[in-house]
Design a protein around this motif. Structure first.
Motif, PDB file in Angstrom:
ATOM      1  N   GLN A  74      -2.411 -12.535  -8.378  1.00  0.00           N
ATOM      2  CA  GLN A  74      -2.150 -11.134  -8.054  1.00  0.00           C
ATOM      3  C   GLN A  74      -0.735 -10.731  -8.430  1.00  0.00           C
ATOM      4  O   GLN A  74      -0.501  -9.596  -8.862  1.00  0.00           O
ATOM      5  N   ILE A  75       0.223 -11.631  -8.288  1.00  0.00           N
ATOM      6  CA  ILE A  75       1.593 -11.328  -8.707  1.00  0.00           C
ATOM      7  C   ILE A  75       1.615 -11.032 -10.201  1.00  0.00           C
ATOM      8  O   ILE A  75       2.240 -10.058 -10.649  1.00  0.00           O
ATOM      9  N   SER A 133      -3.036  -9.279   2.462  1.00  0.00           N
ATOM     10  CA  SER A 133      -3.738  -9.295   1.182  1.00  0.00           C
ATOM     11  C   SER A 133      -2.783  -9.866   0.133  1.00  0.00           C
ATOM     12  O   SER A 133      -1.557  -9.798   0.282  1.00  0.00           O
ATOM     13  N   THR A 134      -3.343 -10.417  -0.918  1.00  0.00           N
ATOM     14  CA  THR A 134      -2.486 -10.912  -1.996  1.00  0.00           C
ATOM     15  C   THR A 134      -1.685  -9.770  -2.615  1.00  0.00           C
ATOM     16  O   THR A 134      -0.558  -9.977  -3.077  1.00  0.00           O
ATOM     17  N   ARG A 135      -2.242  -8.577  -2.594  1.00  0.00           N
ATOM     18  CA  ARG A 135      -1.535  -7.414  -3.156  1.00  0.00           C
ATOM     19  C   ARG A 135      -0.267  -7.121  -2.350  1.00  0.00           C
ATOM     20  O   ARG A 135       0.780  -6.758  -2.923  1.00  0.00           O
ATOM     21  N   GLU A 136      -0.331  -7.267  -1.047  1.00  0.00           N
ATOM     22  CA  GLU A 136       0.854  -7.000  -0.216  1.00  0.00           C
ATOM     23  C   GLU A 136       1.981  -7.980  -0.564  1.00  0.00           C
ATOM     24  O   GLU A 136       3.156  -7.590  -0.599  1.00  0.00           O
ATOM     25  N   ILE A 137       1.630  -9.222  -0.821  1.00  0.00           N
ATOM     26  CA  ILE A 137       2.651 -10.197  -1.204  1.00  0.00           C
ATOM     27  C   ILE A 137       3.201  -9.863  -2.594  1.00  0.00           C
ATOM     28  O   ILE A 137       4.412  -9.895  -2.833  1.00  0.00           O
ATOM     29  N   ALA A 138       2.303  -9.512  -3.508  1.00  0.00           N
ATOM     30  CA  ALA A 138       2.720  -9.203  -4.881  1.00  0.00           C
ATOM     31  C   ALA A 138       3.635  -7.982  -4.938  1.00  0.00           C
ATOM     32  O   ALA A 138       4.595  -7.947  -5.716  1.00  0.00           O
ATOM     33  N   GLU A 139       3.347  -6.981  -4.140  1.00  0.00           N
ATOM     34  CA  GLU A 139       4.184  -5.775  -4.133  1.00  0.00           C
ATOM     35  C   GLU A 139       5.584  -6.088  -3.621  1.00  0.00           C
ATOM     36  O   GLU A 139       6.575  -5.513  -4.089  1.00  0.00           O
TER      37      GLU A 139
END
Length: 252
Positions: free
Chosen positions: A18-19, A211-217
């Motif tokens: 996701q990152i 979510s993986t998106r929250e980490i990536a952001e």
């Protein structure tokens, strides 16, 4: 105009995947490091390419310094320099302290700690050689603050990552290179519905995993110009998991 380039280790799946995709959306060319699944890495590359990114899938065993150096050299040459390195690769094998063996210790520390250390070193050397005032972001864990069973190797290894981030950031500041860390807690990486880890969600303050998106952001923010004065810090993203003294308290 040259797009900035990012190298993400352990990017064939989970948080690393996701990152890579999020950074591609935000204008980066992407190097996707993998170890065991070249097809998954190619699929990440294809998704990143849908956002206009140039991509590169690179094999490296993150426990081997020779592999790490070759990986960085290939990415640096392909993109004419790497502006951002995200050291995400890691394993989280669980073993009770009294059952742990030397092979357990060596395998986890070689990937989660030694590999990250020398990946950061190689990234910094290449940035300095090309005059790039880049960013290095290390993936740590909220286990640097909280204690979980079967984590006497993993937890201290991640604590080393957070401490290393401070020391290395101090040494690299003079070159205009920033280093920071992100420490996720439980993150939904696609576990099966019957996975026992889902039981922990009910005991967290927000009642869910990240979510993986929250980490990536968060990674994308730390890499951006908006965070130009942030270095040496570790950002914990765990929904308050380590805040309660007793996680089972009833806060309703």
């Amino acid at each position: 105009m040259r797009r900035p380039a990012a190298l993400i280790t352990g990017a064939a799946k989970g948080i690393g995947k996701q990152i890579a995709i999020t950074l591609a959306e935000k204008g980066y060319d992407i190097a996707v490091n993998y170890h065991t699944d070249p097809q998954a890495a190619k699929e990440v590359c294809r998704e990143a390419e849908s956002f206009g990114a140039r991509t590169l899938a690179i094999f490296a065993d993150m426990s081997k310094v020779t592999d790490i150096k070759a990986m960085h050299g290939q990415a640096d040459e392909t993109f004419g320099g790497v502006d951002l390195v995200v050291n995400n690769a890691g394993i989280s094998s669980e073993v009770y302290f009294l059952d742990a063996e030397e092979k357990d210790f060596d395998r986890m520390t070689a990937i989660d700690w030694k590999g990250l250390y020398f990946s950061s070193q190689e990234a910094a050397k290449n940035m300095i050689a090309r005059g790039i005032q880049g960013v290095i972001i290390n993936i740590s864990s909220n286990q640097t603050d909280g204690c979980w069973p079967r984590a006497t190797i993993y937890g201290p290894t991640k604590a080393a990552v957070s401490k290393f981030t401070k020391n290395a950031a101090m040494e690299l500041a003079g070159y205009g290179i920033r280093m920071a860390a992100v420490a996720p807690g439980y993150t939904d990486v696609g576990w099966e519905p019957d996975d026992i880890r889902w039981e922990a969600a009910k005991r967290l303050p927000f009642g869910r995993f990240a979510s993986t998106r929250e980490i990536a952001e968060a990674v994308a923010y730390l890499a951006s110009g908006h965070a130009a004065y942030i270095t040496g810090t570790t950002l914990t993203i765990d929904g308050g998991a380590t805040l309660p003294v007793v996680a089972a308290n009833d806060f309703t």
